[in-house]
Motif scaffolding. Structure first.
Motif, PDB file in Angstrom:
ATOM      1  N   LYS A  26     -44.531  69.065  13.430  1.00 43.56           N
ATOM      2  CA  LYS A  26     -46.247  69.227  13.301  1.00 43.56           C
ATOM      3  C   LYS A  26     -46.944  68.756  15.470  1.00 43.56           C
ATOM      4  CE  LYS A  26     -46.555  67.927   8.912  1.00 43.56           C
ATOM      5  NZ  LYS A  26     -47.502  68.572   8.247  1.00 43.56           N
ATOM      6  N   ALA A  27     -47.959  68.888  14.864  1.00 45.24           N
ATOM      7  CA  ALA A  27     -48.951  68.365  16.395  1.00 45.24           C
ATOM      8  C   ALA A  27     -48.592  67.010  16.349  1.00 45.24           C
ATOM      9  CB  ALA A  27     -49.888  69.092  15.905  1.00 45.24           C
ATOM     10  N   LEU A  28     -47.989  67.652  18.181  1.00 46.70           N
ATOM     11  CA  LEU A  28     -48.283  66.368  18.488  1.00 46.70           C
ATOM     12  C   LEU A  28     -48.674  65.593  19.993  1.00 46.70           C
ATOM     13  CD1 LEU A  28     -43.859  66.407  19.405  1.00 46.70           C
ATOM     14  CD2 LEU A  28     -45.249  65.498  16.962  1.00 46.70           C
ATOM     15  N   TYR A  29     -48.787  64.345  19.975  1.00 44.61           N
ATOM     16  CA  TYR A  29     -50.257  64.092  20.933  1.00 44.61           C
ATOM     17  C   TYR A  29     -48.803  63.662  22.353  1.00 44.61           C
ATOM     18  CZ  TYR A  29     -52.408  61.321  24.124  1.00 44.61           C
ATOM     19  OH  TYR A  29     -52.798  60.371  25.175  1.00 44.61           O
ATOM     20  N   SER A  30     -47.939  62.987  21.635  1.00 43.03           N
ATOM     21  CA  SER A  30     -46.553  62.147  22.432  1.00 43.03           C
ATOM     22  C   SER A  30     -45.544  62.565  22.725  1.00 43.03           C
ATOM     23  CB  SER A  30     -47.309  60.833  23.199  1.00 43.03           C
ATOM     24  OG  SER A  30     -47.326  59.960  22.393  1.00 43.03           O
ATOM     25  N   VAL A  31     -44.590  62.224  23.646  1.00 42.21           N
ATOM     26  CA  VAL A  31     -43.437  62.106  22.884  1.00 42.21           C
ATOM     27  C   VAL A  31     -43.195  61.400  23.793  1.00 42.21           C
ATOM     28  CG1 VAL A  31     -40.985  64.048  22.812  1.00 42.21           C
ATOM     29  CG2 VAL A  31     -42.606  64.819  22.184  1.00 42.21           C
ATOM     30  N   HIS A  32     -41.885  60.085  23.663  1.00 46.31           N
ATOM     31  CA  HIS A  32     -41.335  59.006  24.387  1.00 46.31           C
ATOM     32  C   HIS A  32     -39.628  58.717  24.222  1.00 46.31           C
ATOM     33  CE1 HIS A  32     -45.369  56.560  23.599  1.00 46.31           C
ATOM     34  NE2 HIS A  32     -45.787  58.175  23.135  1.00 46.31           N
ATOM     35  N   TRP A  33     -38.872  59.407  25.316  1.00 45.91           N
ATOM     36  CA  TRP A  33     -37.770  58.909  25.220  1.00 45.91           C
ATOM     37  C   TRP A  33     -37.430  57.719  25.571  1.00 45.91           C
ATOM     38  CZ3 TRP A  33     -34.776  62.826  24.120  1.00 45.91           C
ATOM     39  CH2 TRP A  33     -34.889  64.753  23.736  1.00 45.91           C
ATOM     40  N   TYR A  34     -36.310  57.092  25.094  1.00 44.82           N
ATOM     41  CA  TYR A  34     -35.091  56.330  25.383  1.00 44.82           C
ATOM     42  C   TYR A  34     -33.870  56.368  25.033  1.00 44.82           C
ATOM     43  CZ  TYR A  34     -39.869  53.639  23.489  1.00 44.82           C
ATOM     44  OH  TYR A  34     -41.124  53.781  23.686  1.00 44.82           O
ATOM     45  N   ARG A  35     -33.553  55.012  25.943  1.00 46.40           N
ATOM     46  CA  ARG A  35     -31.947  55.381  25.480  1.00 46.40           C
ATOM     47  C   ARG A  35     -31.372  54.120  25.384  1.00 46.40           C
ATOM     48  NH1 ARG A  35     -29.697  57.037  31.469  1.00 46.40           N
ATOM     49  NH2 ARG A  35     -30.536  54.607  31.643  1.00 46.40           N
ATOM     50  N   GLN A  36     -29.875  53.792  25.017  1.00 43.50           N
ATOM     51  CA  GLN A  36     -29.960  52.920  24.231  1.00 43.50           C
ATOM     52  C   GLN A  36     -28.853  52.727  23.810  1.00 43.50           C
ATOM     53  OE1 GLN A  36     -30.219  52.195  19.313  1.00 43.50           O
ATOM     54  NE2 GLN A  36     -29.849  50.082  19.729  1.00 43.50           N
ATOM     55  N   LYS A  37     -28.113  51.626  24.712  1.00 40.75           N
ATOM     56  CA  LYS A  37     -26.595  51.313  25.045  1.00 40.75           C
ATOM     57  C   LYS A  37     -26.287  50.108  23.767  1.00 40.75           C
ATOM     58  CE  LYS A  37     -26.393  52.284  29.554  1.00 40.75           C
ATOM     59  NZ  LYS A  37     -24.878  53.421  29.666  1.00 40.75           N
ATOM     60  N   HIS A  38     -24.706  50.622  23.629  1.00 41.36           N
ATOM     61  CA  HIS A  38     -24.159  50.018  22.408  1.00 41.36           C
ATOM     62  C   HIS A  38     -24.217  48.188  22.499  1.00 41.36           C
ATOM     63  CE1 HIS A  38     -21.109  49.135  18.653  1.00 41.36           C
ATOM     64  NE2 HIS A  38     -21.232  48.598  19.322  1.00 41.36           N
ATOM     65  N   GLY A  39     -24.939  47.857  21.164  1.00 39.39           N
ATOM     66  CA  GLY A  39     -24.948  46.201  21.337  1.00 39.39           C
ATOM     67  C   GLY A  39     -26.599  45.992  22.073  1.00 39.39           C
ATOM     68  N   GLU A  40     -27.619  47.175  22.551  1.00 39.89           N
ATOM     69  CA  GLU A  40     -28.402  46.850  23.390  1.00 39.89           C
ATOM     70  C   GLU A  40     -29.825  47.184  22.801  1.00 39.89           C
ATOM     71  OE1 GLU A  40     -25.747  46.932  27.655  1.00 39.89           O
ATOM     72  OE2 GLU A  40     -28.092  47.429  27.629  1.00 39.89           O
ATOM     73  N   ALA A  41     -31.083  46.788  23.430  1.00 38.60           N
ATOM     74  CA  ALA A  41     -32.805  47.554  22.698  1.00 38.60           C
ATOM     75  C   ALA A  41     -32.521  48.804  23.492  1.00 38.60           C
ATOM     76  CB  ALA A  41     -32.940  45.908  23.103  1.00 38.60           C
ATOM     77  N   PRO A  42     -33.288  49.985  22.519  1.00 41.10           N
ATOM     78  CA  PRO A  42     -33.962  51.075  23.430  1.00 41.10           C
ATOM     79  C   PRO A  42     -34.612  50.321  24.559  1.00 41.10           C
ATOM     80  CG  PRO A  42     -34.203  50.800  20.976  1.00 41.10           C
ATOM     81  CD  PRO A  42     -34.060  49.792  21.351  1.00 41.10           C
ATOM     82  N   VAL A  43     -33.723  51.461  26.699  1.00 39.28           N
ATOM     83  CA  VAL A  43     -34.262  51.797  26.951  1.00 39.28           C
ATOM     84  C   VAL A  43     -35.886  52.814  27.032  1.00 39.28           C
ATOM     85  CG1 VAL A  43     -34.413  51.404  29.324  1.00 39.28           C
ATOM     86  CG2 VAL A  43     -32.745  49.231  27.579  1.00 39.28           C
ATOM     87  N   PHE A  44     -37.133  51.935  27.791  1.00 39.04           N
ATOM     88  CA  PHE A  44     -38.060  53.458  27.886  1.00 39.04           C
ATOM     89  C   PHE A  44     -37.667  54.210  28.902  1.00 39.04           C
ATOM     90  CE2 PHE A  44     -42.047  55.629  27.720  1.00 39.04           C
ATOM     91  CZ  PHE A  44     -42.062  55.757  29.555  1.00 39.04           C
ATOM     92  N   LEU A  45     -38.090  55.400  29.077  1.00 36.89           N
ATOM     93  CA  LEU A  45     -37.191  56.452  29.951  1.00 36.89           C
ATOM     94  C   LEU A  45     -38.694  57.188  30.270  1.00 36.89           C
ATOM     95  CD1 LEU A  45     -34.296  57.914  28.294  1.00 36.89           C
ATOM     96  CD2 LEU A  45     -34.273  56.453  30.178  1.00 36.89           C
ATOM     97  N   MET A  46     -38.982  57.630  30.075  1.00 37.20           N
ATOM     98  CA  MET A  46     -40.568  58.491  30.412  1.00 37.20           C
ATOM     99  C   MET A  46     -41.735  59.259  28.694  1.00 37.20           C
ATOM    100  SD  MET A  46     -38.895  62.334  32.119  1.00 37.20           S
ATOM    101  CE  MET A  46     -36.945  61.044  32.716  1.00 37.20           C
ATOM    102  N   ILE A  47     -42.317  59.007  28.919  1.00 33.67           N
ATOM    103  CA  ILE A  47     -43.521  59.472  28.361  1.00 33.67           C
ATOM    104  C   ILE A  47     -43.850  60.909  28.923  1.00 33.67           C
ATOM    105  CG2 ILE A  47     -45.663  58.809  29.397  1.00 33.67           C
ATOM    106  CD1 ILE A  47     -46.938  58.101  26.700  1.00 33.67           C
ATOM    107  N   LEU A  48     -44.255  62.028  27.340  1.00 32.15           N
ATOM    108  CA  LEU A  48     -44.715  63.265  27.244  1.00 32.15           C
ATOM    109  C   LEU A  48     -45.851  63.659  26.927  1.00 32.15           C
ATOM    110  CD1 LEU A  48     -43.027  65.188  29.664  1.00 32.15           C
ATOM    111  CD2 LEU A  48     -41.172  63.597  28.163  1.00 32.15           C
ATOM    112  N   LEU A  49     -47.232  63.484  27.292  1.00 33.14           N
ATOM    113  CA  LEU A  49     -48.258  64.141  27.055  1.00 33.14           C
ATOM    114  C   LEU A  49     -48.505  65.606  26.740  1.00 33.14           C
ATOM    115  CD1 LEU A  49     -50.654  60.877  28.665  1.00 33.14           C
ATOM    116  CD2 LEU A  49     -49.186  61.100  26.433  1.00 33.14           C
TER     117      LEU A  49
END
Lengths: 111, 110
Positions: A26-49
């Motif tokens: 589907k057509a997208l407005y944005s893509v967000h990338w996250y990294r998650q280490k074991h047992g931790e919360a996802p951490v925001f890396l960057m957003i692409l519009l």
């Protein structure tokens, strides 16, 4: 519609490069990338519009191809700290109801 | 970044018990979310809120309920916990574009 990530898993030696892809039917407005280490919360890396913008943070950068509705995350000269699971989250429109996440790409960096 | 606090971090309870997972954020973000994530799997949106007195169900059907009486507080409640509810629950908030996650609450129902 859940985005499709590839590959599912990658094993690298420290210093090698990696590319992780995120595709949507589907057509997208944005893509967000996250990294998650074991047992931790996802951490925001960057957003692409939408607009094909490319962003970077140190040795991690990303691009968004609006025609293909695909985003790629580039990890250059990988470090041990890059290990973890990378998720892309997508938005169909601005201010949409939260992000829809892919299944994730497991990245293992070996010394 | 947002400061998002979740309690408890770890909880083991018996089947049939009522539980509330607390989530608070100090940045005044209007948008808040609850995601459910099984170990090693993707995140599924179960609830979201655009502000006080606004709550909506997400993509993944959930037996949990939420409330948003104050901007900074977005608790999630399970009236009668079952083993199928065992999972990690992640609270998140957003200033408008980027979503920031709390540390998560690990729930085990025995």
């Amino acid at each position: 519609q859940q985005p499709v990530q590839s590959p599912q898993a990658v094993i690298l030696r420290e210093g090698e490069d990696a590319v992780i892809n995120c595709s949507s039917s589907k057509a997208l407005y944005s893509v967000h990338w996250y990294r998650q280490k074991h047992g931790e919360a996802p951490v925001f890396l960057m957003i692409l519009l939408k607009g094909g913008e490319q962003k970077g943070h140190e040795k991690i950068s990303a691009s968004f191809n609006e025609k293909k509705q695909q985003s790629s995350l580039y990890l250059t000269a990988s470090q041990l700290s890059y290990s973890g699971t990378y998720f892309c989250g997508t938005e169909k429109s601005q201010g949409a109801d939260g992000l829809t996440f892919g299944k994730g790409t497991h990245l293992i960096i070996q010394p | 970044e947002a400061d998002i606090y979740q309690t408890p971090r770890y909880l083991v309870i018996g089947t049939g018990k009522k539980i509330t997972l607390e989530c608070s954020q100090t940045m005044g973000h209007d948008k808040m979310y609850w995601y459910q994530q099984d170990p090693g799997m993707e995140l599924h949106l179960i609830h979201y809120s655009y502000g006080v007195n606004s709550t909506e169900k997400g993509d993944l059907s959930s037996e949990s309920t939420v409330s948003r009486i104050r901007t900074e507080h977005f608790p999630l409640t399970l009236e009668s916990a079952r083993p199928s509810h065992t999972s990690q629950y992640l609270c998140a908030s957003s200033p408008g574009n980027t979503i920031y996650f709390g540390e998560g609450s690990w729930l085990t129902v025995v």
